[in-house]
Design an enzyme around this catalytic site. Structure first.
Site, PDB file in Angstrom:
ATOM      1  N   HIS A  62       0.807  -1.225   0.000  1.00 49.46           N
ATOM      2  CA  HIS A  62       0.000   0.000   0.000  1.00 49.46           C
ATOM      3  C   HIS A  62       0.841   1.275   0.000  1.00 49.46           C
ATOM      4  O   HIS A  62       1.850   1.378   0.682  1.00 49.46           O
ATOM      5  CB  HIS A  62      -1.057  -0.014   1.107  1.00 49.46           C
ATOM      6  N   ASP A 163       5.655   1.994   6.974  1.00 46.37           N
ATOM      7  CA  ASP A 163       4.341   1.370   6.759  1.00 46.37           C
ATOM      8  C   ASP A 163       3.597   2.223   5.733  1.00 46.37           C
ATOM      9  O   ASP A 163       3.032   3.236   6.100  1.00 46.37           O
ATOM     10  CB  ASP A 163       3.614   1.308   8.100  1.00 46.37           C
ATOM     11  N   GLU A 193      -5.278   1.573   2.416  1.00 49.53           N
ATOM     12  CA  GLU A 193      -5.140   0.407   3.298  1.00 49.53           C
ATOM     13  C   GLU A 193      -5.381   0.787   4.742  1.00 49.53           C
ATOM     14  O   GLU A 193      -6.021   0.054   5.504  1.00 49.53           O
ATOM     15  CB  GLU A 193      -3.733  -0.203   3.143  1.00 49.53           C
ATOM     16  N   GLU A 194      -4.847   1.949   5.124  1.00 45.02           N
ATOM     17  CA  GLU A 194      -4.873   2.340   6.540  1.00 45.02           C
ATOM     18  C   GLU A 194      -6.283   2.655   7.052  1.00 45.02           C
ATOM     19  O   GLU A 194      -6.491   2.797   8.250  1.00 45.02           O
ATOM     20  CB  GLU A 194      -3.941   3.533   6.777  1.00 45.02           C
ATOM     21  N   ASP A 216       3.868  -6.038   3.685  1.00 45.19           N
ATOM     22  CA  ASP A 216       3.553  -4.993   4.661  1.00 45.19           C
ATOM     23  C   ASP A 216       4.427  -5.174   5.893  1.00 45.19           C
ATOM     24  O   ASP A 216       5.051  -6.218   6.063  1.00 45.19           O
ATOM     25  CB  ASP A 216       2.059  -5.038   5.041  1.00 45.19           C
ATOM     26  N   HIS A 302       3.309   2.962  13.297  1.00 46.63           N
ATOM     27  CA  HIS A 302       2.399   4.105  13.449  1.00 46.63           C
ATOM     28  C   HIS A 302       2.969   5.187  14.369  1.00 46.63           C
ATOM     29  O   HIS A 302       2.218   5.935  14.991  1.00 46.63           O
ATOM     30  CB  HIS A 302       0.993   3.663  13.878  1.00 46.63           C
TER      31      HIS A 302
END
Ligand code: CO
Ligand code: ZN
Length: 330
Positions: A62, A163, A193-194, A216, A302
Protein backbone atom coordinates in the site's frame (compact mmCIF):
# COMPACT_ATOMS: atom_id res chain seq x y z
CA UNK A 1 18.07 0.85 -2.17
CA UNK A 2 18.35 3.68 0.39
CA UNK A 3 17.85 6.43 -2.21
CA UNK A 4 14.57 4.89 -3.31
CA UNK A 5 13.50 4.31 0.30
CA UNK A 6 14.24 7.93 1.20
CA UNK A 7 12.31 9.20 -1.80
CA UNK A 8 9.20 7.16 -0.95
CA UNK A 9 9.14 7.48 2.85
CA UNK A 10 9.48 11.27 2.88
CA UNK A 11 6.67 11.81 0.37
CA UNK A 12 3.16 13.01 1.18
CA UNK A 13 0.35 10.48 0.75
CA UNK A 14 -2.28 9.95 3.45
CA UNK A 15 -5.08 7.50 2.60
CA UNK A 16 -7.27 8.91 -0.17
CA UNK A 17 -4.58 11.35 -1.28
CA UNK A 18 -2.05 9.06 -2.95
CA UNK A 19 -1.68 10.91 -6.28
CA UNK A 20 1.85 12.08 -5.52
CA UNK A 21 2.89 8.57 -4.52
CA UNK A 22 1.61 7.20 -7.80
CA UNK A 23 3.67 9.80 -9.67
CA UNK A 24 6.79 8.78 -7.72
CA UNK A 25 6.37 5.03 -8.18
CA UNK A 26 5.31 4.95 -11.83
CA UNK A 27 8.72 5.94 -13.30
CA UNK A 28 10.41 3.30 -11.11
CA UNK A 29 8.36 0.46 -12.56
CA UNK A 30 7.49 1.60 -16.08
CA UNK A 31 10.33 -0.01 -18.00
CA UNK A 32 10.06 -3.30 -16.11
CA UNK A 33 6.34 -3.93 -16.67
CA UNK A 34 4.40 -5.13 -19.71
CA UNK A 35 1.51 -2.81 -18.91
CA UNK A 36 0.50 -0.28 -16.28
CA UNK A 37 -3.00 0.68 -15.19
CA UNK A 38 -4.61 3.02 -12.69
CA UNK A 39 -8.09 1.96 -11.60
CA UNK A 40 -10.98 4.18 -10.53
CA UNK A 41 -9.98 4.11 -6.87
CA UNK A 42 -6.38 5.05 -7.66
CA UNK A 43 -4.56 1.73 -7.34
CA UNK A 44 -1.46 1.63 -9.55
CA UNK A 45 -1.16 -1.81 -11.12
CA UNK A 46 1.81 -3.09 -13.12
CA UNK A 47 1.50 -6.39 -14.97
CA UNK A 48 4.56 -8.51 -15.65
CA UNK A 49 3.55 -11.35 -17.95
CA UNK A 50 4.69 -14.92 -17.39
CA UNK A 51 5.36 -17.69 -19.88
CA UNK A 52 1.75 -18.87 -19.75
CA UNK A 53 2.34 -21.98 -17.63
CA UNK A 54 1.67 -20.44 -14.24
CA UNK A 55 -1.01 -18.69 -12.21
CA UNK A 56 -2.43 -15.23 -11.90
CA UNK A 57 -0.61 -13.77 -8.91
CA UNK A 58 -1.35 -10.43 -7.25
CA UNK A 59 1.24 -8.65 -5.12
CA UNK A 60 -0.09 -5.82 -2.97
CA UNK A 61 1.85 -3.06 -1.21
CA UNK A 62 0.00 0.00 0.00
CA UNK A 63 1.10 3.50 -1.01
CA UNK A 64 -0.96 5.35 1.58
CA UNK A 65 0.10 6.37 5.06
CA UNK A 66 -1.69 7.40 8.25
CA UNK A 67 -2.32 11.11 8.67
CA UNK A 68 -4.71 13.74 9.93
CA UNK A 69 -7.47 15.93 8.47
CA UNK A 70 -8.57 19.38 9.60
CA UNK A 71 -12.08 19.25 11.06
CA UNK A 72 -12.41 22.77 12.49
CA UNK A 73 -10.41 26.01 12.54
CA UNK A 74 -10.73 28.14 15.68
CA UNK A 75 -11.10 31.93 15.65
CA UNK A 76 -7.43 32.10 16.76
CA UNK A 77 -6.28 30.01 13.78
CA UNK A 78 -5.66 26.66 15.47
CA UNK A 79 -6.81 23.54 13.60
CA UNK A 80 -8.68 20.75 15.32
CA UNK A 81 -8.38 17.51 13.40
CA UNK A 82 -9.51 13.93 13.01
CA UNK A 83 -7.42 10.87 12.19
CA UNK A 84 -6.81 9.22 8.84
CA UNK A 85 -6.11 5.64 9.90
CA UNK A 86 -4.55 4.46 13.16
CA UNK A 87 -3.08 7.66 14.61
CA UNK A 88 -1.93 7.12 18.21
CA UNK A 89 -2.47 10.09 20.58
CA UNK A 90 0.59 9.26 22.69
CA UNK A 91 2.83 9.75 19.63
CA UNK A 92 1.57 13.22 18.77
CA UNK A 93 2.77 16.03 21.02
CA UNK A 94 5.47 18.13 19.38
CA UNK A 95 5.30 16.30 16.09
CA UNK A 96 5.08 18.03 12.73
CA UNK A 97 2.67 17.46 9.91
CA UNK A 98 2.84 18.63 6.32
CA UNK A 99 -0.10 19.56 4.11
CA UNK A 100 -0.26 18.95 0.36
CA UNK A 101 0.74 22.56 -0.39
CA UNK A 102 3.83 22.30 1.83
CA UNK A 103 2.38 24.09 4.86
CA UNK A 104 3.90 22.64 8.03
CA UNK A 105 2.01 22.40 11.32
CA UNK A 106 3.04 21.61 14.90
CA UNK A 107 0.78 19.33 16.91
CA UNK A 108 0.13 20.08 20.57
CA UNK A 109 -2.68 19.38 22.99
CA UNK A 110 -4.88 21.14 25.51
CA UNK A 111 -3.48 21.49 29.01
CA UNK A 112 -3.12 18.19 30.86
CA UNK A 113 -4.35 18.48 34.42
CA UNK A 114 -3.41 14.86 35.17
CA UNK A 115 -0.06 13.95 33.61
CA UNK A 116 -0.65 10.23 34.01
CA UNK A 117 -3.36 10.53 31.32
CA UNK A 118 -3.18 11.24 27.60
CA UNK A 119 -5.67 13.39 25.75
CA UNK A 120 -7.69 11.87 22.92
CA UNK A 121 -7.30 13.27 19.41
CA UNK A 122 -10.19 15.68 19.98
CA UNK A 123 -8.11 17.58 22.52
CA UNK A 124 -5.15 18.02 20.19
CA UNK A 125 -4.66 20.82 17.66
CA UNK A 126 -2.35 21.86 14.83
CA UNK A 127 -0.55 25.21 14.90
CA UNK A 128 0.36 26.35 11.38
CA UNK A 129 1.54 29.77 12.48
CA UNK A 130 -1.79 31.49 11.85
CA UNK A 131 -3.19 34.15 14.18
CA UNK A 132 -6.81 33.95 13.07
CA UNK A 133 -9.20 31.81 11.08
CA UNK A 134 -8.90 34.34 8.25
CA UNK A 135 -5.13 34.09 7.81
CA UNK A 136 -4.99 30.30 8.35
CA UNK A 137 -3.49 28.77 5.18
CA UNK A 138 -5.40 25.48 5.58
CA UNK A 139 -9.07 24.75 6.03
CA UNK A 140 -11.62 22.07 6.87
CA UNK A 141 -11.05 18.91 4.82
CA UNK A 142 -7.34 19.47 4.20
CA UNK A 143 -5.28 16.32 4.84
CA UNK A 144 -1.75 16.25 6.23
CA UNK A 145 0.88 13.56 6.61
CA UNK A 146 3.58 13.44 9.25
CA UNK A 147 6.86 15.12 8.46
CA UNK A 148 10.08 13.40 9.41
CA UNK A 149 13.40 12.88 7.62
CA UNK A 150 14.58 9.42 6.65
CA UNK A 151 17.34 8.16 8.96
CA UNK A 152 19.82 5.41 8.08
CA UNK A 153 22.02 4.30 10.99
CA UNK A 154 23.98 1.31 9.79
CA UNK A 155 21.40 -1.30 8.89
CA UNK A 156 18.62 0.31 10.90
CA UNK A 157 16.37 2.49 8.75
CA UNK A 158 13.79 4.81 10.31
CA UNK A 159 11.06 6.94 8.80
CA UNK A 160 7.53 8.19 9.29
CA UNK A 161 5.95 5.86 6.75
CA UNK A 162 7.94 2.65 6.49
CA UNK A 163 4.34 1.37 6.76
CA UNK A 164 4.10 0.67 3.94
CA UNK A 165 6.48 2.48 1.62
CA UNK A 166 9.05 -0.20 2.52
CA UNK A 167 6.58 -2.76 1.12
CA UNK A 168 6.39 -0.66 -2.05
CA UNK A 169 10.20 -0.73 -2.24
CA UNK A 170 10.20 -4.53 -1.85
CA UNK A 171 7.65 -4.78 -4.69
CA UNK A 172 9.61 -2.44 -6.97
CA UNK A 173 12.89 -4.29 -6.32
CA UNK A 174 11.26 -7.67 -6.93
CA UNK A 175 9.72 -6.42 -10.18
CA UNK A 176 13.13 -5.21 -11.33
CA UNK A 177 14.87 -8.49 -10.47
CA UNK A 178 12.19 -10.88 -11.69
CA UNK A 179 13.21 -12.73 -14.85
CA UNK A 180 11.35 -15.61 -16.50
CA UNK A 181 8.41 -16.13 -14.22
CA UNK A 182 5.81 -18.74 -15.13
CA UNK A 183 3.18 -16.46 -13.60
CA UNK A 184 1.30 -13.38 -14.72
CA UNK A 185 2.24 -11.13 -11.83
CA UNK A 186 0.17 -8.05 -11.02
CA UNK A 187 2.12 -5.67 -8.80
CA UNK A 188 -0.57 -3.53 -7.17
CA UNK A 189 0.44 -0.37 -5.32
CA UNK A 190 -2.75 0.05 -3.40
CA UNK A 191 -4.64 2.97 -1.87
CA UNK A 192 -6.57 3.38 1.39
CA UNK A 193 -5.14 0.41 3.30
CA UNK A 194 -4.87 2.34 6.54
CA UNK A 195 -8.61 3.08 6.58
CA UNK A 196 -9.67 -0.55 6.12
CA UNK A 197 -7.80 -2.39 3.32
CA UNK A 198 -10.09 -0.79 0.71
CA UNK A 199 -7.89 -0.34 -2.37
CA UNK A 200 -6.71 -3.95 -2.42
CA UNK A 201 -10.30 -5.17 -2.34
CA UNK A 202 -11.19 -3.22 -5.48
CA UNK A 203 -7.98 -4.26 -7.22
CA UNK A 204 -8.43 -7.94 -6.32
CA UNK A 205 -12.06 -7.90 -7.44
CA UNK A 206 -10.87 -6.72 -10.82
CA UNK A 207 -7.72 -8.81 -11.19
CA UNK A 208 -9.26 -11.96 -9.68
CA UNK A 209 -5.93 -13.61 -8.76
CA UNK A 210 -5.45 -17.27 -7.82
CA UNK A 211 -2.73 -16.26 -5.38
CA UNK A 212 -2.41 -13.01 -3.44
CA UNK A 213 0.66 -11.93 -1.51
CA UNK A 214 0.71 -8.73 0.53
CA UNK A 215 3.92 -6.95 1.45
CA UNK A 216 3.55 -4.99 4.66
CA UNK A 217 5.23 -4.28 7.96
CA UNK A 218 4.58 -6.29 11.10
CA UNK A 219 5.25 -5.65 14.78
CA UNK A 220 8.19 -7.06 16.71
CA UNK A 221 8.52 -8.37 20.25
CA UNK A 222 12.12 -7.34 20.81
CA UNK A 223 11.82 -4.04 22.70
CA UNK A 224 11.88 -3.54 26.52
CA UNK A 225 8.63 -4.86 27.99
CA UNK A 226 7.01 -5.16 24.57
CA UNK A 227 4.14 -7.54 24.02
CA UNK A 228 5.54 -11.06 23.60
CA UNK A 229 5.84 -11.78 19.88
CA UNK A 230 8.17 -14.18 18.09
CA UNK A 231 9.37 -11.65 15.50
CA UNK A 232 12.62 -9.70 15.89
CA UNK A 233 14.32 -7.03 13.85
CA UNK A 234 17.21 -8.51 11.85
CA UNK A 235 16.01 -12.12 12.02
CA UNK A 236 14.78 -12.20 8.42
CA UNK A 237 11.61 -11.97 6.36
CA UNK A 238 8.48 -12.69 8.38
CA UNK A 239 6.14 -15.23 6.82
CA UNK A 240 2.67 -14.49 8.14
CA UNK A 241 0.68 -17.41 9.51
CA UNK A 242 -2.15 -15.41 11.06
CA UNK A 243 -3.20 -11.92 12.01
CA UNK A 244 -6.46 -10.59 13.38
CA UNK A 245 -8.01 -10.30 9.90
CA UNK A 246 -6.70 -13.34 8.08
CA UNK A 247 -5.45 -16.89 8.40
CA UNK A 248 -2.89 -17.33 5.63
CA UNK A 249 -3.38 -20.13 3.10
CA UNK A 250 -1.55 -23.15 4.57
CA UNK A 251 -0.19 -24.35 1.22
CA UNK A 252 1.14 -20.89 0.40
CA UNK A 253 2.82 -20.59 3.82
CA UNK A 254 4.50 -23.94 3.22
CA UNK A 255 5.74 -22.85 -0.21
CA UNK A 256 7.12 -19.63 1.29
CA UNK A 257 9.01 -21.60 3.98
CA UNK A 258 10.29 -24.10 1.42
CA UNK A 259 11.56 -21.41 -0.96
CA UNK A 260 13.29 -19.58 1.91
CA UNK A 261 15.00 -22.77 3.05
CA UNK A 262 16.11 -23.80 -0.46
CA UNK A 263 17.66 -20.38 -1.10
CA UNK A 264 19.07 -19.90 2.41
CA UNK A 265 17.00 -16.80 3.01
CA UNK A 266 16.57 -16.00 6.72
CA UNK A 267 12.92 -16.10 7.77
CA UNK A 268 10.71 -16.18 10.84
CA UNK A 269 7.08 -17.12 11.32
CA UNK A 270 4.66 -14.38 12.23
CA UNK A 271 1.51 -14.55 14.32
CA UNK A 272 0.21 -10.99 14.73
CA UNK A 273 -2.37 -10.55 17.47
CA UNK A 274 -3.84 -7.22 16.29
CA UNK A 275 -3.95 -5.70 12.82
CA UNK A 276 -4.19 -6.98 9.28
CA UNK A 277 -3.04 -6.28 5.72
CA UNK A 278 -4.16 -6.15 2.10
CA UNK A 279 -3.88 -9.97 2.11
CA UNK A 280 -7.22 -10.06 3.90
CA UNK A 281 -8.89 -8.25 1.01
CA UNK A 282 -7.29 -10.48 -1.61
CA UNK A 283 -8.34 -13.58 0.31
CA UNK A 284 -12.03 -12.70 0.36
CA UNK A 285 -12.47 -10.80 -2.92
CA UNK A 286 -14.51 -12.43 -5.68
CA UNK A 287 -14.37 -16.22 -5.32
CA UNK A 288 -11.38 -15.88 -3.00
CA UNK A 289 -7.66 -16.35 -3.45
CA UNK A 290 -4.92 -18.30 -1.73
CA UNK A 291 -3.53 -15.39 0.25
CA UNK A 292 -0.48 -14.80 2.36
CA UNK A 293 1.84 -12.04 3.41
CA UNK A 294 5.57 -11.44 3.51
CA UNK A 295 6.07 -9.02 6.38
CA UNK A 296 8.91 -6.65 7.00
CA UNK A 297 9.60 -6.62 10.78
CA UNK A 298 9.20 -3.06 12.05
CA UNK A 299 9.55 -1.36 15.44
CA UNK A 300 7.41 1.62 16.50
CA UNK A 301 4.69 1.09 13.87
CA UNK A 302 2.40 4.10 13.45
CA UNK A 303 4.95 6.43 15.02
CA UNK A 304 7.13 8.82 13.06
CA UNK A 305 10.20 6.65 13.51
CA UNK A 306 9.06 3.31 12.18
CA UNK A 307 12.26 1.26 12.08
CA UNK A 308 13.24 -1.67 9.88
CA UNK A 309 16.48 -3.58 9.25
CA UNK A 310 18.08 -3.42 5.79
CA UNK A 311 18.93 -7.14 5.85
CA UNK A 312 15.29 -8.02 6.53
CA UNK A 313 14.23 -5.84 3.59
CA UNK A 314 16.70 -7.64 1.33
CA UNK A 315 15.49 -11.03 2.61
CA UNK A 316 11.90 -10.06 1.74
CA UNK A 317 12.88 -9.07 -1.81
CA UNK A 318 14.80 -12.32 -2.31
CA UNK A 319 11.99 -14.44 -0.91
CA UNK A 320 9.39 -12.80 -3.15
CA UNK A 321 11.58 -13.27 -6.24
CA UNK A 322 12.14 -16.95 -5.34
CA UNK A 323 8.39 -17.54 -4.97
CA UNK A 324 7.48 -15.77 -8.20
CA UNK A 325 10.25 -17.43 -10.24
CA UNK A 326 9.01 -20.97 -9.64
CA UNK A 327 5.74 -22.89 -9.97
CA UNK A 328 3.28 -22.47 -7.09
CA UNK A 329 1.68 -25.87 -6.37
CA UNK A 330 -0.81 -25.15 -3.65
CO1 CO B 1 -0.35 0.74 9.08
ZN1 ZN C 1 0.68 -1.18 6.45
Amino acid sequence: MNDLIKKLVEAFGPSGFEDGMRDLIRPEIEKHADSINVDNLGNLIALKKGDGSGLKVMIAAHMDEIGVMVSHVTAEGFCRFTNIGGVLPHNLNGSRVQFADGTVGIISSDRLTDRSKIHGLDKHFIDVGATSKEDCPVSVGDPAGFKREFLAQGKRLSAKSMDDRIGCVVAIEALKRLKNSPHDVYFAFTVQEEVGVRGALTAANHIDPAVGIALDVTLTGDMPESNPMAVSLGDGAAIKVKDSGMIAHVGLVNIMKQRAEEANIPYQLEVLVAGTTDARSMQVANGGAAAGCISIPCRYVHSQSETVDADDVEACVQLLVEILSKPIDL
